[in-house]
Design an enzyme around this catalytic site. Structure first.
Site, mmCIF file in Angstrom:
data_model
loop_
_atom_site.group_PDB
_atom_site.id
_atom_site.type_symbol
_atom_site.label_atom_id
_atom_site.label_comp_id
_atom_site.label_asym_id
_atom_site.label_seq_id
_atom_site.Cartn_x
_atom_site.Cartn_y
_atom_site.Cartn_z
ATOM 1 N N GLU B 49 68.079 69.251 112.754
ATOM 2 C CA GLU B 49 66.948 69.215 113.486
ATOM 3 C C GLU B 49 66.919 70.598 114.340
ATOM 4 O O GLU B 49 65.816 70.697 114.753
ATOM 5 C CB GLU B 49 67.057 67.954 114.341
ATOM 6 C CG GLU B 49 66.638 66.520 113.768
ATOM 7 C CD GLU B 49 67.752 66.031 113.089
ATOM 8 O OE1 GLU B 49 69.094 66.468 113.119
ATOM 9 O OE2 GLU B 49 67.797 64.794 112.709
ATOM 10 N N PHE B 111 71.472 50.585 117.840
ATOM 11 C CA PHE B 111 71.776 51.805 116.931
ATOM 12 C C PHE B 111 70.721 52.838 117.096
ATOM 13 O O PHE B 111 69.696 52.597 116.885
ATOM 14 C CB PHE B 111 71.685 50.905 115.429
ATOM 15 C CG PHE B 111 72.020 52.154 114.524
ATOM 16 C CD1 PHE B 111 73.333 52.755 114.197
ATOM 17 C CD2 PHE B 111 70.897 52.411 113.478
ATOM 18 C CE1 PHE B 111 73.704 53.473 113.493
ATOM 19 C CE2 PHE B 111 71.428 53.410 112.503
ATOM 20 C CZ PHE B 111 72.653 53.856 112.511
ATOM 21 N N GLN B 112 71.365 54.055 116.867
ATOM 22 C CA GLN B 112 70.636 55.229 117.043
ATOM 23 C C GLN B 112 69.467 55.191 118.511
ATOM 24 O O GLN B 112 68.488 55.822 118.402
ATOM 25 C CB GLN B 112 69.854 55.562 115.832
ATOM 26 C CG GLN B 112 70.726 56.062 114.907
ATOM 27 C CD GLN B 112 70.330 56.733 113.680
ATOM 28 O OE1 GLN B 112 69.017 56.471 113.157
ATOM 29 N NE2 GLN B 112 71.065 57.507 113.059
ATOM 30 N N LYS B 161 59.909 52.491 117.144
ATOM 31 C CA LYS B 161 59.508 52.417 115.822
ATOM 32 C C LYS B 161 58.132 51.307 115.387
ATOM 33 O O LYS B 161 57.662 51.549 114.523
ATOM 34 C CB LYS B 161 60.868 51.831 115.059
ATOM 35 C CG LYS B 161 60.681 51.571 113.586
ATOM 36 C CD LYS B 161 61.950 51.050 112.957
ATOM 37 C CE LYS B 161 61.757 50.813 111.456
ATOM 38 N NZ LYS B 161 62.767 51.276 110.789
ATOM 39 N N MET B 476 79.205 90.328 122.045
ATOM 40 C CA MET B 476 78.993 90.575 123.414
ATOM 41 C C MET B 476 80.035 89.963 124.354
ATOM 42 O O MET B 476 80.551 90.426 125.343
ATOM 43 C CB MET B 476 77.701 89.856 123.865
ATOM 44 C CG MET B 476 76.973 90.345 125.138
ATOM 45 S SD MET B 476 76.854 92.073 125.476
ATOM 46 C CE MET B 476 75.003 92.149 125.119
#
Lengths: 165, 563
Positions: B49, B111-112, B161, B476
């Site tokens: 993602e 969940f999630q 959802k 760096m």
């Protein structure tokens, strides 16, 4: 210096979090914050007392808050002719011997006794914060058990609403 | 028209003229993905993602359009966070659609489930949780409006959802009505008079241009203003490309790794005119020493930027598309020659500094130094490529040594400094600009952070050329450790037996290693002119520094010079 800001916001869930979150993450110091319904159903009013070091810091607070999409308007009431109030409920130890004295004190401050039992009393007081501070100092001698304060709310004198200022 | 929430979103995207979405499917967005499938809406599937959002960001920066990114609830959404913060810091317009658990499951640690609205509040311009499918079209309309107007930024829409599956009678609103959001377009013409008056009496004025010019596509008018007045001009990292790099009035980037002439000029200027800049601490160095002899004029669309870091004597608030036009008109009250004569001694002074202390590097070495590699890439592409950098030394060398000619030709994570940005962002840029040469310049550290996207690049056969300036370390970080921590290389070395060429080949991208100085030109040409993607693992020395450098806490005139 302390400033009183009126923040008019959309009456939606999460807006208060947005406003308070912005102030804290920008590292500004909130003294008190207060939210409630207004005369318009879809608008809430948040009163913030903020401590700003100088005019630049205050300008940043106002400008950053103004960027929030749900903030409709911000009005700085500092220095304007206004009424501001804080509500306090104070639970103080009150033995039968002290009770009369405390009632006297409350009367002087035009406070109300809203509950009494054998050992304690609850005093309700509205007023400017200095007035509440003063009664608290006096009541301290009897033993304050608990204080709850709303923080400051403020409104302009005169015919105009803040949103029209 | 009756349709589901998922179908409605796709209709909204079409109405907003969205050409492609970058996204990654998952449980909560399956209904949306089914609708994407059925409508054959163009979609890019990255391998993470974070790749999706950086790609959407690169797409937006390269094209000027709103980038769109989708992810599922919980981990899908939280994987977007770094990309959202990156876009927020650099004011990149994005619309992010995240799935959420169904409304009845909200707030139960389902969940999630993650409170993505709460998590992203500090790093989005605005965000929404849609609880009623009837609000969907209006919300999407508002999100695009907010993302692309005013000071652009990322806007997130979190959609449970069940909302994707519920039906509505679809109608797309024609207008947006947000009483708390009225982006400024025009400004106040009187401020132009004030700036004009200051400029008339200035001896040593300086234009300081920033990313705002890139975002508002106003480089052309700025170039006219510079040419008309002959005022020396410097840039922030984000402003590179706005002014032609070889313009004799342009003195490069200022700040921590700015040019000598640029940094010295900020110390001496008597009128600093900041345009679309936000005076980041990487630019100003020690604030009380920054332009301390100057009056400050600040052009910006965002009033909250004025006096945030540097106090302005004159504030010019408004969209640069309006304010710069007005400013240009106002300047014409005095003939160009008079302006140029007025500033000629000052311009000559800067040119002297530039000649005296240009950007330098060692010439007599057998090693492959990064600076001439960047110069060679510029030469081969004739400065016409879209350059996407990662973060760190590779980014600064690119800023210093690639001669930028065009706006939107340097895509880089300036504000947040996000390692891992380069590769996925270059993928998005190539999707948005298929006819441009897109070159990703990164270090070995940042490359590894999102190297999985090589596979996406190979799948789509995108012509992204990946140049890894490989110094086997976090360059760096190591430079700072060398300079300020007694060369204690605390976990900045990445000496590894792994082979980037093999990694690239395993993911379907042709690759070579460049470790001989005499092969630089041939290898770079081969990579740049090849069809499709290509990776070059360029072996540079481990201890090469980015110079000049202004140490933290120092003024810009206290530079460590190099060469």
């Amino acid at each position: 210096m302390k400033h009183t800001l009126v923040v008019l916001v959309e009456n939606k869930p999460g807006v208060l979090t947005h406003v308070s979150g912005l102030i804290s993450r920008r590292n500004f110091n909130i003294e008190s914050i207060n939210a409630g319904y207004t005369e318009e159903a879809d608008m809430s009013r948040i009163t913030i007392e903020v401590d700003a070091d100088d005019e630049y810091e205050l300008e940043q607070v106002v400008n950053q808050l103004s960027k929030l999409i749900d903030v409709i308007k911000i009005i700085d009431l500092t220095g304007k002719d206004r009424v501001h109030r804080d509500l306090a409920l104070i639970k103080v130890k009150a033995s039968p011997e002290n009770r009369a004295e405390i009632i006297n004190l409350a009367e002087i401050f035009r406070a109300h006794i809203v509950d009494v039992n054998k050992e304690t009393m609850i005093i309700e007081l509205t007023g400017e914060d200095v007035k509440i501070d003063a009664i608290c100092e006096l009541l301290d001698d009897y033993g304050i058990i608990e204080i709850v304060r709303t923080g400051k709310i403020a409104i302009c004198r005169g015919p105009k609403a803040a949103k029209d200022v | 028209m009756k349709m589901t929430g998922a179908q409605a979103i796709i209709e909204c995207l079409k109405k907003e003229d969205v050409q492609v979405v970058f996204g990654y499917p998952g449980g909560s967005v399956l209904t949306l993905y089914d609708a994407l499938y059925m409508s054959e809406f163009p979609h890019v599937l990255p391998r993470h993602e974070q790749g999706a959002i950086h790609a959407a960001d690169g797409y937006a920066r390269a094209t000027g359009k709103v980038g769109v990114c989708m992810a599922t609830s919980g981990p899908g959404a939280t994987n977007l966070i770094t990309g959202i913060a990156t876009a927020y810091m650099d004011s990149v317009p994005l619309v992010l659609i995240t799935g959420q658990v169904a409304v009845p499951f909200l707030g139960r640690d389902s969940f999630q489930e993650a409170d993505i609205r709460g998590i992203t509040t500090p790093i989005t311009k605005h965000n929404y949780l849609v609880r009623d499918v009837r609000d969907l079209p209006k919300t999407v309309k508002e999100a695009f409006h907010i993302a692309r107007t005013g000071r652009p930024g990322p806007v997130l829409i979190d959609i449970p959802k069940n909302i994707f599956a519920e039906e509505i009678d679809f109608a797309y609103p024609a207008e947006v009505n947000l009483r708390g959001y009225t982006p400024i377009s025009e400004g106040d013409s009187r401020t132009m008079d004030a700036v004009f008056d200051e400029l008339k009496f200035a001896q040593k004025p300086l234009f300081f241009v920033g990313g705002g010019l890139n975002l508002s596509d106003t480089s052309e008018i700025m170039r006219k203003i510079v040419a008309y007045t002959g005022v020396p001009t410097v840039s922030s990292l984000m402003g590179l490309g706005c002014i032609l790099s070889n313009d004799p009035r342009f003195f490069g980037m200022i700040g921590m790794h700015g040019t000598y002439a640029g940094n010295m000029s900020t110390t001496e200027t008597d009128l600093l005119i900041g345009i679309g800049v936000r005076f980041d601490d990487r630019v100003t160095g020690r604030l009380d020493q920054f332009a301390s002899n100057a009056k400050i004029v600040h052009f910006d669309i965002d009033p909250a930027e004025i006096n945030k870091n540097v106090r302005a004597n004159i504030r010019v608030i408004g969209d640069l598309r309006w304010t710069l036009e007005k400013f240009y008109q106002k300047l014409q009250e005095k003939p160009a020659q008079e302006w140029q004569d007025q500033f000629k001694p000052w311009l000559e002074k800067l040119s002297g500094w530039k000649k005296e202390k240009p950007l330098m590097y060692k010439k007599d070495t057998d090693e492959i130094l990064p600076q001439p590699v960047i110069e060679k890439i510029c030469e081969i592409t004739e400065g016409n490529a879209v350059i996407v950098t990662d973060v760190g030394q590779n980014q600064m060398w690119t800023a210093q040594f690639y001669g930028f000619k065009h706006p939107r030709s340097l895509l880089t994570s300036g504000g947040l400094g996000t390692m891992g940005y380069g590769l996925p962002a270059s993928m998005g840029a190539q999707v948005g600009k298929p006819n441009k040469k897109v070159i990703c310049i990164c270090g070995d550290g940042g490359f590894m952070m999102n190297c999985q996207e090589l596979m996406t690049i190979a799948d789509l056969n995108l012509s992204v050329k990946v140049m890894i300036l490989n110094n086997r370390s976090l360059g760096m970080v190591a430079q700072w450790q060398r300079e300020f921590y007694n060369s204690h290389y605390a976990h900045s070395c990445m000496r590894t037996k792994a082979d980037f060429v093999q990694i690239a080949k395993a993911m379907g991208v042709p690759a070579v290693r460049l470790d001989k100085k005499e092969e630089i030109e041939a290898v770079l040409k081969k990579a740049i002119f090849s069809e499709g993607p290509f990776l070059v693992d360029i072996r540079i020395p481990e201890e090469e520094d980015v110079l000049p450098m202004v140490p933290t806490g120092a003024g810009l005139n206290q530079m460590i010079l190099g060469g």
